[in-house]
Design a protein around this motif. Structure first.
Motif, short mmCIF file in Angstrom:
data_model
loop_
_atom_site.label_atom_id
_atom_site.label_comp_id
_atom_site.label_asym_id
_atom_site.label_seq_id
_atom_site.Cartn_x
_atom_site.Cartn_y
_atom_site.Cartn_z
N LEU A 29 0.82 -1.21 0.00
CA LEU A 29 0.00 0.00 0.00
C LEU A 29 0.86 1.26 0.00
O LEU A 29 0.62 2.20 -0.77
N ARG A 119 -3.16 3.38 -8.46
CA ARG A 119 -3.13 3.35 -6.99
C ARG A 119 -4.40 2.72 -6.42
O ARG A 119 -4.34 1.98 -5.43
N ASN A 122 -4.15 -0.98 -6.93
CA ASN A 122 -3.17 -1.51 -5.98
C ASN A 122 -3.77 -1.66 -4.58
O ASN A 122 -3.64 -2.72 -3.95
N GLY A 123 -4.42 -0.60 -4.11
CA GLY A 123 -5.01 -0.67 -2.78
C GLY A 123 -6.10 -1.72 -2.68
O GLY A 123 -6.19 -2.46 -1.69
N CYS A 126 -4.48 -5.24 -2.65
CA CYS A 126 -3.84 -5.51 -1.35
C CYS A 126 -4.88 -5.85 -0.28
O CYS A 126 -4.72 -6.81 0.49
#
Length: 261
Positions: A29, A119, A122-123, A126
């Motif tokens: 993150l 982003r 990605n978050g 995760c």
């Protein structure tokens, strides 16, 4: 329909050390958040998705159904940013005259939109990795080890439980209304929806009172007991984590500052 807890309970990664998983997720993150290039967040997202599907044994269809449904909000946000955020300016890639207003996409806005999308992906990847491989009770138990999160995790645990109580009451009331033709047309649907909200509000308050009384009758002192699951960190787990961290560092070094437009 299976919940995320049901999926996590069946995942082989459930029996891996929680601390190691949390550390890897936080690294992913933070690395994606501070990266100025969209390549690193996308790389981490691909790694997390692959780990969730391959090592976590999560059904591919179910995973992408959930993942893409949430990612759609990021796509809409990125699309809006591409048209209305100019970023560092740059050359105009596309423009249109709409009722006297010039709407354009520049290289700066396109790069900013792509970065925000990367982003977000990605978050999301995760958090899906952590939630689909670790039961929520184990996560609550883990974060309660930190004294400054103790009260917060108590509230989160109660809220988490009440989500399912709320949904169960909602489905029961809605099913009863449907069986009595409460949604046969628009007028009755509006009336039934109003009754549903009012009844749901009253019943959730009553459920809260029952929960409070039941907890007090069991000598509740303000702290809920949790099962602390301890799993050993194996050498293969450490090696895999090191490979991931080194790969993230290498991608960051070689792609920092890189833009697609």
């Amino acid at each position: 329909m299976r919940t995320l807890d049901d999926i996590a309970l069946l995942s082989p990664l459930r029996y891996k050390n929680t601390t190691l998983k949390v550390v890897l997720v936080f690294i992913g993150l933070l690395a994606g958040l501070f990266s100025a290039s969209p390549i690193l967040p996308l790389f981490i997202a691909v790694c997390m998705i692959a780990a969730t599907l391959i090592f976590g044994k999560i059904p591919v269809k179910m995973y992408f159904k959930l993942f893409l449904s949430v990612l759609g909000f990021a796509v809409v946000s990125a699309f809006i940013l591409a048209f209305f955020a100019y970023g560092d300016g740059g050359e105009t890639l596309w423009s249109v005259n709409l009722f006297g207003w010039i709407i354009s996409v520049t290289t700066g806005s396109a790069n900013l939109a792509l970065l925000v999308f990367a982003r977000s992906a990605n978050g999301l990847a995760c958090l899906f990795f952590l939630s689909m491989t670790t039961p929520m009770l184990e996560l609550f138990s883990y974060f309660k080890r930190f004294s400054f999160l103790d009260v917060f995790m108590e509230l989160v645990m109660l809220i988490y439980r009440y989500i399912f109580v709320f949904l169960a009451l909602l489905l029961n009331i809605q099913s009863a209304q449907t069986m009595r033709f409460g949604y046969r047309n628009f007028k009755t649907s509006i009336h039934s929806a109003g009754l549903l909200v009012g009844s749901l509000f009253v019943q959730t308050i009553e459920q809260g009172d029952r929960l409070y009384l039941s907890m007090n009758s069991r000598c509740y002192d303000g702290k809920l007991p949790y099962y602390n699951a301890e799993y050993k960190i194996m050498f293969a787990d450490v090696l895999t984590a090191l490979v991931f961290i080194v790969s993230v560092a290498a991608v960051y070094i070689y792609t920092r500052g890189y833009q697609f437009f």
